[in-house]
Design a protein around this motif. Structure first.
Motif, short mmCIF file in Angstrom:
data_model
loop_
_atom_site.label_atom_id
_atom_site.label_comp_id
_atom_site.label_asym_id
_atom_site.label_seq_id
_atom_site.Cartn_x
_atom_site.Cartn_y
_atom_site.Cartn_z
N ASP A 1 0.83 -1.19 0.00
CA ASP A 1 0.00 0.00 0.00
C ASP A 1 0.87 1.25 0.00
O ASP A 1 2.09 1.16 0.08
CB ASP A 1 -0.99 0.00 1.17
CG ASP A 1 -0.30 -0.05 2.52
OD1 ASP A 1 0.85 0.41 2.62
OD2 ASP A 1 -0.90 -0.54 3.48
N PHE B 1 1.39 3.47 2.16
CA PHE B 1 2.14 3.73 3.38
C PHE B 1 3.43 2.90 3.41
O PHE B 1 4.47 3.37 3.86
CB PHE B 1 1.28 3.42 4.60
CG PHE B 1 0.06 4.28 4.69
CD1 PHE B 1 0.15 5.56 5.18
CD2 PHE B 1 -1.17 3.81 4.24
CE1 PHE B 1 -0.97 6.38 5.25
CE2 PHE B 1 -2.29 4.62 4.31
CZ PHE B 1 -2.20 5.90 4.81
N GLN B 2 3.33 1.68 2.89
CA GLN B 2 4.52 0.85 2.74
C GLN B 2 5.45 1.50 1.71
O GLN B 2 6.66 1.51 1.86
CB GLN B 2 4.10 -0.55 2.28
CG GLN B 2 5.18 -1.60 2.40
CD GLN B 2 5.59 -1.85 3.83
OE1 GLN B 2 4.84 -1.55 4.76
NE2 GLN B 2 6.79 -2.36 4.02
N ILE C 1 5.95 4.66 0.98
CA ILE C 1 6.71 5.83 1.42
C ILE C 1 7.54 5.55 2.68
O ILE C 1 8.18 6.45 3.21
CB ILE C 1 5.80 7.05 1.68
CG1 ILE C 1 4.83 6.75 2.82
CG2 ILE C 1 5.07 7.45 0.41
CD1 ILE C 1 4.16 7.99 3.37
N ALA C 2 7.52 4.30 3.14
CA ALA C 2 8.29 3.96 4.35
C ALA C 2 9.79 3.99 4.07
O ALA C 2 10.58 4.32 4.95
CB ALA C 2 7.87 2.59 4.86
N ASP C 3 10.17 3.69 2.85
CA ASP C 3 11.59 3.65 2.50
C ASP C 3 12.07 5.00 1.97
O ASP C 3 11.44 5.58 1.08
CB ASP C 3 11.82 2.57 1.45
CG ASP C 3 13.30 2.45 1.11
OD1 ASP C 3 14.01 1.76 1.85
OD2 ASP C 3 13.72 3.07 0.11
N PRO C 4 13.18 5.50 2.51
CA PRO C 4 13.69 6.82 2.11
C PRO C 4 14.05 6.91 0.62
O PRO C 4 13.84 7.95 0.01
CB PRO C 4 14.92 7.02 2.98
CG PRO C 4 15.26 5.69 3.54
CD PRO C 4 13.98 4.91 3.59
N ARG D 1 10.88 7.38 -1.21
CA ARG D 1 10.40 8.75 -1.06
C ARG D 1 11.14 9.68 -2.01
O ARG D 1 10.55 10.57 -2.64
CB ARG D 1 10.56 9.23 0.39
CG ARG D 1 9.54 8.67 1.34
CD ARG D 1 9.39 9.52 2.59
NE ARG D 1 10.60 9.63 3.39
CZ ARG D 1 11.04 8.69 4.22
NH1 ARG D 1 10.37 7.57 4.36
NH2 ARG D 1 12.13 8.87 4.93
N ILE E 1 9.87 9.17 -5.50
CA ILE E 1 8.58 9.84 -5.65
C ILE E 1 8.77 11.33 -5.89
O ILE E 1 8.12 11.92 -6.76
CB ILE E 1 7.70 9.59 -4.40
CG1 ILE E 1 7.22 8.14 -4.39
CG2 ILE E 1 6.52 10.55 -4.36
CD1 ILE E 1 6.51 7.73 -3.11
N MET E 2 9.67 11.93 -5.13
CA MET E 2 9.93 13.37 -5.30
C MET E 2 10.47 13.66 -6.70
O MET E 2 10.05 14.63 -7.34
CB MET E 2 10.92 13.85 -4.23
CG MET E 2 10.34 13.98 -2.86
SD MET E 2 8.87 15.06 -2.77
CE MET E 2 8.87 15.50 -1.04
N MET F 1 -1.36 8.93 -4.29
CA MET F 1 -0.70 9.69 -3.22
C MET F 1 -1.73 10.39 -2.34
O MET F 1 -1.48 10.66 -1.16
CB MET F 1 0.25 10.72 -3.83
CG MET F 1 1.47 10.13 -4.48
SD MET F 1 2.54 9.28 -3.32
CE MET F 1 3.21 10.66 -2.39
N ILE G 1 -2.73 9.06 1.17
CA ILE G 1 -2.00 9.47 2.38
C ILE G 1 -2.65 10.73 2.95
O ILE G 1 -2.92 10.83 4.13
CB ILE G 1 -0.53 9.78 2.06
CG1 ILE G 1 0.11 8.61 1.33
CG2 ILE G 1 0.25 10.12 3.31
CD1 ILE G 1 1.47 8.93 0.75
N GLU G 2 -2.90 11.66 2.04
CA GLU G 2 -3.52 12.92 2.45
C GLU G 2 -4.87 12.66 3.13
O GLU G 2 -5.19 13.28 4.14
CB GLU G 2 -3.73 13.78 1.19
CG GLU G 2 -3.62 15.26 1.47
CD GLU G 2 -3.83 16.06 0.19
OE1 GLU G 2 -3.64 15.47 -0.89
OE2 GLU G 2 -4.18 17.24 0.30
#
Lengths: 108, 108
Positions: A6, A8-9, A11-14, A17, A20-21, A75, A78-79
């Motif tokens: 999911d 949340f999983q 975005i758990a890894d830096p 993240r 994604i950015m 995304m 999450i929001e």
DNA sequence: TCCATATGCAACTATTTGATTGCAAATATA
DNA sequence: TATATTTGCAATCAAATAGTTGCATATGGA
């Protein structure tokens, strides 16, 4: 490496993240992304696979290259969760306000 | 069970997200929390330990009980990251708008 | 003081994760 | 067509994760 896929999983890894950015700025190929990291191309590719599985990212074939796009819609989950959380917090502070108001009234 | 202790790791687990939501409503003891879950008290306790380590939660001793409070400030880190992400996305759409505008101008 | 209750800590286990290396498939280019 | 490039997939590995059970510690009440 099979379960609990999911957002949340995701975005758990830096590293994810960061991916994604980067993809938020513009769609990119795995090689293009890998240039921004120290780890191997395959490591980045695996992260892309995970991100694809939970639909945070979508691959688009262009000849022998594959351009990865961000799925903004996913995304927003999450929001949404954060919004629910904030509502609960706000409600709690309302209750606290009520208590404080009552105390205030007792003083009068 | 030692590393990468941050808010994003904290919310990666569904049980921890549930704990956060419960604590958002009101501070609770480990036993109080455990009643809401199928897993053992110790499992919940471990999650609380993790949440404490990354400062999403703060324990407060009250006699033989320990009341866990939510640290809203730490939760805002998620919001902050999400905000950065949204800004990048917005900027991207601006650029897309620019492109579309230019195409529009060519048509004129 | 004695006992029940609330909690944390340690040891152990199965599963998942993140990363690596090597290889195969598909596409572009000379 | 032959070759280089881009990518995904499989096997492997060390570390982390989530959970369990059992035990120790501390507080409150009879």
């Amino acid at each position: 490496m099979e379960s609990r896929r999911d957002v949340f999983q995701a975005i758990a890894d830096p590293t994810r993240r960061a991916i994604i950015m980067l993809l938020a700025v513009s769609a990119m190929t795995p090689n293009g992304l890998a240039e921004h990291f120290n780890s191997s191309r395959q490591a980045v590719s695996k992260h892309l696979q995970i991100l694809t599985e939970c639909e945070v990212v979508k691959p688009e074939s262009r000849g022998r290259e594959i351009v990865y796009h961000l799925n903004n819609h996913k995304m927003q989950e999450i929001e949404k969760w954060l919004e629910q959380f904030k509502q609960l917090m706000a409600k709690r502070f309302d209750q606290l306000d009520n208590v404080l108001n009552k105390l205030q009234n007792l003083k009068k």
